[in-house]
Motif scaffolding. Sequence first.
Motif, PDB file in Angstrom:
ATOM      1  N   LYS A 104     150.985  20.673  52.638  1.00 29.11           N
ATOM      2  CA  LYS A 104     151.557  19.495  53.274  1.00 29.11           C
ATOM      3  C   LYS A 104     151.531  19.567  54.792  1.00 29.11           C
ATOM      4  CE  LYS A 104     154.840  18.761  49.479  1.00 29.11           C
ATOM      5  NZ  LYS A 104     156.279  18.661  49.118  1.00 29.11           N
ATOM      6  N   ALA A 105     151.471  20.761  55.321  1.00 25.71           N
ATOM      7  CA  ALA A 105     151.558  20.926  56.768  1.00 25.71           C
ATOM      8  C   ALA A 105     150.302  21.606  57.297  1.00 25.71           C
ATOM      9  CB  ALA A 105     152.797  21.739  57.135  1.00 25.71           C
ATOM     10  N   LYS A 106     149.509  20.838  58.017  1.00 29.35           N
ATOM     11  CA  LYS A 106     148.290  21.387  58.616  1.00 29.35           C
ATOM     12  C   LYS A 106     148.510  21.794  60.070  1.00 29.35           C
ATOM     13  CE  LYS A 106     145.665  21.061  55.052  1.00 29.35           C
ATOM     14  NZ  LYS A 106     145.191  22.299  54.383  1.00 29.35           N
ATOM     15  N   THR A 107     149.470  21.185  60.697  1.00 23.43           N
ATOM     16  CA  THR A 107     149.811  21.535  62.079  1.00 23.43           C
ATOM     17  C   THR A 107     151.282  21.920  62.116  1.00 23.43           C
ATOM     18  OG1 THR A 107     148.212  19.919  62.891  1.00 23.43           O
ATOM     19  CG2 THR A 107     149.813  20.767  64.465  1.00 23.43           C
ATOM     20  N   VAL A 108     151.533  23.169  62.472  1.00 19.24           N
ATOM     21  CA  VAL A 108     152.896  23.706  62.435  1.00 19.24           C
ATOM     22  C   VAL A 108     153.294  24.194  63.826  1.00 19.24           C
ATOM     23  CG1 VAL A 108     154.388  25.448  61.422  1.00 19.24           C
ATOM     24  CG2 VAL A 108     152.593  24.404  60.050  1.00 19.24           C
TER      25      VAL A 108
END
Length: 346
Positions: free
Chosen positions: A171-175
């Motif tokens: 769900k998270a590609k940029t953290v």
Amino acid sequence: MRIFSHNHKSSLSLGLVHCIHYKMILRSPASSFNPPSRSNCIQNQRAKRSTSLNCNLTQRQWPSTSSPTPEESDYRNHQPFELDSLCESHRLCCCGRRRFIEAIGTTLVTAPPSHASPSNPDPTAMLNSIHPPRPDWYEEFYAYVLDTCMKSYEAEIAVYKSQLFASLKGKAKTVLEVGIGTGPNLKYYGGDNGVSVFAIDPNRKMEKFARAAALNAGLPPANFKFIQAVAEALPLSDASVDAVVGTLVLCSVKDVNMTLKEVMRVLKPGGHYVFVEHVAAEDGTILRCVQGVLDPLQQTVADGCHLTRKTGKNISEAGFSDVDINTTFLSNAFFVNPHVYGIGCK
């Protein structure tokens, strides 16, 4: 997706939790009061004076004589210091009262100083204000302590972190991780396929430890960016990350609410805020009393870490559309209990 976390964690080997090195600057809304400017007031005064008689005091006219009398010479020599007093004798003249009127007008119409912070505070200025440069040996030592003395804590909190970070899978590609520290959280999400991480920490000596943790987690070096900054002024654009991570961060930032506003700002709609924080014990308990006594010492030895903050309340009221908060006690945390952990959704 970009994750950020605060890098200063507490050192339990000293009996005190080492928390993030963030410190803060309160942001207050700008005043909506717009008083008239000084220039407008002066122009109005001049307009009014233009309708009245203007006395010319630059030179007093004396009777024509071949040479002035001693009295006249003495008067002319002192004339520049008596112009205002001379004007008082002319009722239609305003110039004698000009300085007094302008002084009164300036006092009444000058806008009060604004204490509002800009919508997007300058990250460099905030860093220098909240976390001024420190000796290399100190920051190096602090980073080493966090890397070596938090292992027992991380082992106990692992079960809770595993549950939290599982929600980010796919769900998270940029953290963005605030207070990345030595990177203990990277092993939970750094190996996800295609993930990119922005690591924020005020201590520049944390970078080498965090990069090593990223490599161990399987995160390509090109997908990891370390930025020296504080959580109160994140150097990222609005709605730019899928998730924000912060563990043991809000205990030591300067301004908790400002930090949470920055988290909300950089999160994309529907983005997640993953948090683990220690908070104050329940009021009236022995543990809460002990925390109150030790709090000043904790702030000194743990780089600003507070034992008595009710961080869970701040998170609940930060404006997330949904917040799931849980509470637990950790045996390795001693008086740095209880802990709250959960996920907030923007």
